[in-house]
Design a protein around this motif. Structure first.
Motif, short mmCIF file in Angstrom:
data_model
loop_
_atom_site.label_atom_id
_atom_site.label_comp_id
_atom_site.label_asym_id
_atom_site.label_seq_id
_atom_site.Cartn_x
_atom_site.Cartn_y
_atom_site.Cartn_z
N GLY A 83 -1.48 -1.79 -6.85
CA GLY A 83 -1.29 -2.91 -6.29
C GLY A 83 -2.19 -3.85 -5.79
O GLY A 83 -2.14 -4.57 -4.70
N VAL A 129 -2.32 1.82 -11.64
CA VAL A 129 -0.91 2.13 -11.92
C VAL A 129 -0.16 0.73 -12.11
O VAL A 129 -0.26 -0.16 -11.47
CB VAL A 129 -0.33 2.96 -10.58
N GLY A 134 0.88 -1.05 0.09
CA GLY A 134 -0.07 0.09 -0.19
C GLY A 134 0.87 1.45 -0.10
O GLY A 134 0.59 2.32 0.39
N SER A 135 1.94 1.24 -0.68
CA SER A 135 2.63 2.38 -0.62
C SER A 135 2.41 3.53 -1.57
O SER A 135 2.34 4.77 -1.15
CB SER A 135 4.35 2.11 -0.85
N ASN A 136 1.50 3.08 -2.53
CA ASN A 136 0.94 4.06 -3.36
C ASN A 136 -0.26 4.58 -2.46
O ASN A 136 -0.48 5.96 -2.80
CB ASN A 136 0.50 3.46 -4.69
N GLU A 187 6.20 6.17 -9.37
CA GLU A 187 4.62 5.81 -9.13
C GLU A 187 4.07 6.80 -7.95
O GLU A 187 3.02 7.40 -7.96
CB GLU A 187 4.39 4.42 -8.68
N PRO A 235 3.62 -0.75 -13.19
CA PRO A 235 5.13 -0.41 -13.14
C PRO A 235 6.07 -0.40 -14.39
O PRO A 235 7.23 -0.83 -14.29
CB PRO A 235 5.90 -1.21 -12.17
C1 GRF Z 1 3.46 -1.15 -7.76
O1 GRF Z 1 4.68 -1.42 -8.18
C2 GRF Z 1 2.37 -1.11 -8.81
O2 GRF Z 1 2.80 -0.51 -9.89
C3 GRF Z 1 1.94 -2.57 -8.95
O3 GRF Z 1 2.00 -3.10 -7.45
C4 GRF Z 1 2.85 -2.26 -6.94
C5 GRF Z 1 2.05 -1.95 -5.59
O4 GRF Z 1 3.03 -1.37 -4.72
N1 GRF Z 1 0.57 -2.45 -9.40
P1 GRF Z 1 2.22 -0.75 -3.33
O5 GRF Z 1 1.31 -1.79 -2.71
O6 GRF Z 1 1.56 0.59 -3.65
O7 GRF Z 1 3.33 -0.41 -2.53
#
Ligand code: GRF
Length: 203
Positions: free
Chosen positions: A90, A110, A14-16, A181, A112
């Protein structure tokens, strides 16, 4: 001006989600995180949402054995929270057909890599970055695109380029792409919010 109500679907870190949430607190963001849904009850994304007072739910094949009822539950929750935009960040599951139809043109993801390169079934996580290295691409980076029934096939909204360095590994590349991202996704959501509230826009 009412803020665009954004629901975020996550599976793991969930970093995004975190980046989107932090950017939503900026004065001119124009959007708020109204709901988080995760298919993974133990995801850090879900814990982050709960820790920040964001309405959050675990909906998965465990809570709903039948895929149709899971789809209905996701859709009902999105509607109940008056969702304007869905962001899959993600999220390792396909969005169900009824949710997809109800929110057509209002779900973004999103990815990558620079779509249309390195997308489609199986193209997630380290596999994406390894494919970039194997193909000899000199540049990669994240894409934000509309979600349709096929993986990574919807119209691309925005991309950001990241150079591939000679000594890159899938892991090092993943880290630099993820940093981008975290900038790209909030920028796209801000732009969607601004477009919706632009008083000069013909109705
Ligand atoms: C990201 O690289 C996104 O592009 C892909 O999954 C990853 C999710 O990362 N779809 P996070 O859970 O948001 O850290």
């Amino acid at each position: 001006m009412t803020a665009l109500r954004v629901a975020v679907l996550v599976s793991h870190t969930g970093s995004n989600l975190r980046a989107l949430y932090e950017a939503s607190k900026e004065p001119a963001a124009g959007y708020e995180i109204a709901l988080v849904i995760s298919n993974n009850s133990g995801s850090r994304g879900l814990a982050f949402a709960r820790g920040h007072g964001i309405p959050a739910a675990h909906l998965s094949g465990r809570t709903h054995l039948d895929p149709g009822s899971l789809d209905d539950a996701v859709l009902a929750l999105l509607d109940a929270h008056r969702t304007d935009l869905v962001v899959t960040a993600g999220y390792m599951k396909k969005v169900g057909p009824r949710t997809l139809a109800a929110y057509a043109g209002r779900i973004v993801n999103v990815h990558p890599a620079l779509l249309p390169r390195h997308g489609g079934p199986g193209m997630y996580g380290a596999a994406v970055h390894q494919a970039v290295l194997d193909s000899g691409d000199r540049v990669t980076g994240p894409s934000v695109h509309y979600v349709t029934a096929e993986y990574d096939a919807g119209e691309v909204i925005a991309r950001r380029e990241v150079p591939v360095l000679p000594d890159d590994t899938a892991e090092s590349l993943a880290g630099r792409v993820l940093e981008q991202e975290h900038l790209l996704l909030p920028a796209v959501v801000r732009a969607i919010a601004a477009e919706r509230t632009d008083p000069g826009r013909p109705s």
